[in-house]
Design an enzyme around this catalytic site. Structure first.
Site, mmCIF file in Angstrom:
data_model
loop_
_atom_site.group_PDB
_atom_site.id
_atom_site.type_symbol
_atom_site.label_atom_id
_atom_site.label_comp_id
_atom_site.label_asym_id
_atom_site.label_seq_id
_atom_site.Cartn_x
_atom_site.Cartn_y
_atom_site.Cartn_z
ATOM 1 N N ARG A 121 0.812 -1.168 0.123
ATOM 2 C CA ARG A 121 0.191 -0.099 0.029
ATOM 3 C C ARG A 121 0.675 1.059 -0.071
ATOM 4 N NH1 ARG A 121 -2.707 -3.118 3.536
ATOM 5 N NH2 ARG A 121 -4.549 -4.173 2.788
ATOM 6 N N LYS A 143 2.887 11.840 -11.135
ATOM 7 C CA LYS A 143 2.127 10.933 -11.835
ATOM 8 C C LYS A 143 2.661 9.818 -12.249
ATOM 9 C CE LYS A 143 -0.976 13.847 -14.592
ATOM 10 N NZ LYS A 143 -1.328 14.222 -15.846
ATOM 11 N N GLU A 185 9.999 19.787 -24.668
ATOM 12 C CA GLU A 185 9.187 20.022 -23.342
ATOM 13 C C GLU A 185 9.901 21.140 -22.716
ATOM 14 O OE1 GLU A 185 6.537 18.475 -22.448
ATOM 15 O OE2 GLU A 185 6.520 16.454 -23.396
ATOM 16 N N LYS A 227 7.202 23.363 -13.664
ATOM 17 C CA LYS A 227 5.873 22.359 -13.427
ATOM 18 C C LYS A 227 5.686 22.231 -11.917
ATOM 19 C CE LYS A 227 4.685 17.754 -14.599
ATOM 20 N NZ LYS A 227 4.855 16.316 -15.333
ATOM 21 N N GLU A 237 -4.909 17.576 -11.694
ATOM 22 C CA GLU A 237 -5.439 18.008 -13.066
ATOM 23 C C GLU A 237 -7.037 18.315 -13.337
ATOM 24 O OE1 GLU A 237 -3.633 15.718 -16.099
ATOM 25 O OE2 GLU A 237 -4.201 17.112 -17.411
ATOM 26 N N ARG A 241 -3.221 22.513 -14.596
ATOM 27 C CA ARG A 241 -2.308 21.519 -14.988
ATOM 28 C C ARG A 241 -2.359 21.293 -16.467
ATOM 29 N NH1 ARG A 241 0.083 16.639 -11.306
ATOM 30 N NH2 ARG A 241 1.461 15.636 -12.833
ATOM 31 N N ASN A 245 -0.297 20.535 -21.394
ATOM 32 C CA ASN A 245 -0.522 19.740 -22.550
ATOM 33 C C ASN A 245 -0.464 20.635 -23.768
ATOM 34 O OD1 ASN A 245 -1.077 17.374 -21.194
ATOM 35 N ND2 ASN A 245 -3.240 17.980 -20.649
ATOM 36 N N HIS A 248 0.070 19.196 -27.165
ATOM 37 C CA HIS A 248 -0.176 17.587 -27.102
ATOM 38 C C HIS A 248 -1.194 17.018 -27.759
ATOM 39 C CE1 HIS A 248 3.293 18.209 -24.292
ATOM 40 N NE2 HIS A 248 3.397 16.992 -23.997
ATOM 41 N N HIS A 252 -0.124 14.178 -29.604
ATOM 42 C CA HIS A 252 -0.501 12.474 -29.373
ATOM 43 C C HIS A 252 -1.068 11.872 -30.367
ATOM 44 C CE1 HIS A 252 -0.703 13.387 -24.783
ATOM 45 N NE2 HIS A 252 0.330 13.104 -25.170
ATOM 46 N N HIS A 265 8.197 11.255 -28.527
ATOM 47 C CA HIS A 265 7.094 12.170 -28.129
ATOM 48 C C HIS A 265 7.659 13.669 -28.406
ATOM 49 C CE1 HIS A 265 4.027 13.490 -25.375
ATOM 50 N NE2 HIS A 265 5.038 14.194 -24.646
HETATM 51 N N1 LIG Z 1 4.567 10.870 -15.202
HETATM 52 C C1 LIG Z 1 4.529 11.921 -15.823
HETATM 53 O O1 LIG Z 1 4.288 12.993 -15.678
HETATM 54 C C2 LIG Z 1 5.089 11.973 -17.151
HETATM 55 C C3 LIG Z 1 5.135 12.764 -18.110
HETATM 56 C C4 LIG Z 1 5.981 12.697 -19.410
HETATM 57 C C5 LIG Z 1 6.134 11.626 -20.023
HETATM 58 N N2 LIG Z 1 5.907 10.228 -19.136
HETATM 59 C C6 LIG Z 1 6.113 9.208 -19.660
HETATM 60 O O2 LIG Z 1 7.621 8.950 -19.859
HETATM 61 C C7 LIG Z 1 7.903 7.924 -20.887
HETATM 62 C C8 LIG Z 1 9.079 8.526 -21.758
HETATM 63 O O3 LIG Z 1 10.220 8.721 -20.843
HETATM 64 P P1 LIG Z 1 11.320 9.102 -21.810
HETATM 65 O O4 LIG Z 1 11.451 9.750 -22.865
HETATM 66 O O5 LIG Z 1 12.530 9.260 -20.613
HETATM 67 O O6 LIG Z 1 12.030 7.365 -22.385
HETATM 68 P P2 LIG Z 1 12.496 6.159 -21.602
HETATM 69 O O7 LIG Z 1 12.363 6.032 -20.362
HETATM 70 O O8 LIG Z 1 12.051 4.821 -22.773
HETATM 71 O O9 LIG Z 1 14.136 6.416 -22.145
HETATM 72 C C9 LIG Z 1 14.616 6.756 -23.391
HETATM 73 C C10 LIG Z 1 15.702 5.727 -23.900
HETATM 74 O O10 LIG Z 1 16.751 6.330 -23.509
HETATM 75 C C11 LIG Z 1 17.446 5.348 -22.646
HETATM 76 N N3 LIG Z 1 18.394 6.126 -21.598
HETATM 77 C C12 LIG Z 1 17.640 6.620 -20.363
HETATM 78 N N4 LIG Z 1 18.534 7.402 -19.757
HETATM 79 C C13 LIG Z 1 19.787 7.451 -20.535
HETATM 80 C C14 LIG Z 1 21.037 7.513 -20.233
HETATM 81 N N5 LIG Z 1 21.202 8.489 -19.332
HETATM 82 N N6 LIG Z 1 22.140 7.279 -21.263
HETATM 83 C C15 LIG Z 1 21.592 6.208 -22.231
HETATM 84 N N7 LIG Z 1 20.579 6.203 -22.418
HETATM 85 C C16 LIG Z 1 19.447 6.361 -21.629
HETATM 86 C C17 LIG Z 1 16.354 4.336 -22.256
HETATM 87 O O11 LIG Z 1 16.928 3.171 -22.089
HETATM 88 C C18 LIG Z 1 15.533 4.073 -23.543
HETATM 89 O O12 LIG Z 1 16.034 3.534 -24.338
HETATM 90 C C19 LIG Z 1 6.689 7.528 -21.384
HETATM 91 O O13 LIG Z 1 6.212 6.384 -21.010
HETATM 92 C C20 LIG Z 1 5.735 8.701 -20.896
HETATM 93 O O14 LIG Z 1 4.304 8.247 -20.891
HETATM 94 C C21 LIG Z 1 5.266 10.469 -17.869
HETATM 95 ZN ZN LIG Z 2 4.716 15.454 -23.154
#
Ligand SMILES: NC(=O)c1ccc[n+]([C@@H]2O[C@H](COP(=O)([O-])OP(=O)(O)OC[C@H]3O[C@@H](n4cnc5c(N)ncnc54)[C@H](O)[C@@H]3O)[C@@H](O)[C@H]2O)c1
Ligand SMILES: [Zn+2]
Length: 361
Positions: A121, A143, A185, A227, A237, A241, A245, A248, A252, A265
């Site tokens: 939990r 999130k 971003e 942020k 949200e 918040r 977007n 987006h 999206h 993205h």
């Molecule tokens: N929680 C939130 O508020 C929020 C906001 C925006 C996006 N997201 C989520 O985030 C995700 C995307 O995140 P991302 O773009 O970081 O993708 P990711 O975590 O897949 O990382 C991108 C790639 O880079 C590699 N990588 C990461 N750090 C590295 C480093 N320092 N050196 C070398 N390689 C590295 C990873 O292994 C991966 O292959 C999506 O699932 C999205 O939905 C969440």
């Molecule tokens: Zn985004």
């Protein structure tokens, strides 16, 4: 090092931004007075580079870390992977005071955060984001969650970390395309909230593209601050918040209609933000000079600015947009800019106008 406070009452926490922070992870966790068993959740690519350093610093501070490595990529954000993580935590006998370290990009952060939110939990977790996107966006705001076959992020929880460590050194190994994607971003924060940041990005873009540590520290910290401010006013949200977007809705739809992996993205929301700027000109009177500045900055960053889908693809894109959560009664709701640094959310836009701005050169 720069500190950013995320003001959420008794769940408030600090984001630390700087160089050399990963080697301090153990000491930072010790200062939080957490139990000594912990799990480092990471992905295979990030783990190969940084898991040993994380384990070493944690062990040096008296913790007993277990390493949980998931495959790199969006596919790891799924319920089956959550269960595999639970099993590893249970086997390592993590208890209520134990904690999780999320070491990686947004995928790892969302997955590990959700595991932390739900195992027993809820147990504490610490984020060590290693992508630019994760440092300025996904690690801030609480999130967490995973995807279902039916769509992205359909299962999740709002759950705040106890600490976020943005070690800028880790960004050096990030593939260039991933890094540049994160810049979309960063630019977004300037457009939605901070004209001074936007102008600073225009000036210091070459340094930012070189990943210059001083420039990165100022920019990453400012994005986290923005942020945090937005989330602090609207954690779940219900209103403000939504400004996060910007770009987006179209972004999206581009991601969803183009097939997995075609656009990152950040690339999709680059096109989305340029389209949103053009809509802003038509609907809110955003000055044409500002529309041009926005388009130029994305182009200089090396992000895609044009999107000319063939007729079939365009149909798919509109279908995807109308499926979006923000649609009501055939009109799509947008976040639009009045000027750089100030946006409005909930702006209704007729579908024809969207088609028009997307087909501009
Ligand atoms: N929680 C939130 O508020 C929020 C906001 C925006 C996006 N997201 C989520 O985030 C995700 C995307 O995140 P991302 O773009 O970081 O993708 P990711 O975590 O897949 O990382 C991108 C790639 O880079 C590699 N990588 C990461 N750090 C590295 C480093 N320092 N050196 C070398 N390689 C590295 C990873 O292994 C991966 O292959 C999506 O699932 C999205 O939905 C969440
Ligand atoms: Zn985004």
């Amino acid at each position: 090092m720069r500190l950013v406070n995320v003001p959420l009452g008794h769940r408030s926490y600090v984001i630390k931004v700087g160089s050399g922070l990963l080697p301090r992870l153990g000491a930072e966790c010790a200062a939080l007075k957490l139990g000594h068993r912990c799990a480092v959740i990471t992905d295979a690519k990030v783990g190969a580079k940084y898991a040993a350093a994380a384990a070493k610093t944690l062990a040096a501070s008296g913790f007993e870390p277990v390493l949980v490595t998931v495959p790199a990529g969006e596919k790891s954000k799924r319920v089956a992977m959550v269960e595999q993580c639970y099993d590893r935590l249970a086997a390592h006998r993590l208890e209520r005071k134990s904690f999780i370290v999320a070491l990686g990009g947004g995928v790892v952060g969302d997955l590990a955060g959700f595991v932390a939110a739900t195992y027993l939990r809820g147990i504490p977790f610490v984020q060590v984001p290693t992508t630019l996107l994760a440092q300025v966006d996904s690690s801030v705001g609480g999130k967490t969650g995973v995807n279902l076959k039916a769509g992205k992020n359909l299962v999740g929880a709002f759950y705040q970390p106890r600490l976020v460590l943005c070690d800028l050194d880790t960004l050096r190994t990030l593939p260039r395309r991933e890094y540049v994607s994160g810049l979309a971003e960063v630019i977004k924060y300037g457009i939605i909230y901070d004209a001074v940041l936007f102008a600073q990005l225009e000036r210091s873009l070459p340094k930012l593209l070189e990943r210059d540590p001083a420039t990165l520290m100022a920019v990453v910290a400012r994005c986290c601050e923005i942020k945090a401010e937005v989330v602090g006013q609207d954690e779940t949200e219900s209103g403000l918040r939504a400004i996060l977007n910007f770009g987006h809705t179209i972004g999206h739809a581009i991601e969803n209609s183009s097939g997995y992996g075609k656009f990152l993205h950040g690339e999709a929301i680059s096109i989305g933000q340029i389209a949103a700027a053009r809509l802003s000109q038509q609907i809110l009177g955003l000055a044409s000079g500002e529309v041009t500045r926005i388009g130029k900055l994305f182009a200089r960053a090396g992000l895609p600015v044009k999107f000319k889908p063939a007729a079939a693809r365009r149909k798919k894109l509109f279908a995807a947009m109308l499926l979006d959560k923000k649609v009501s009664g055939g009109e799509v709701k947008f976040v639009l800019a009045e000027k750089i640094g100030r946006v409005k959310f909930g702006c209704k836009v007729p579908a024809e106008l969207i088609a028009e701005v997307l087909s501009l050169p």
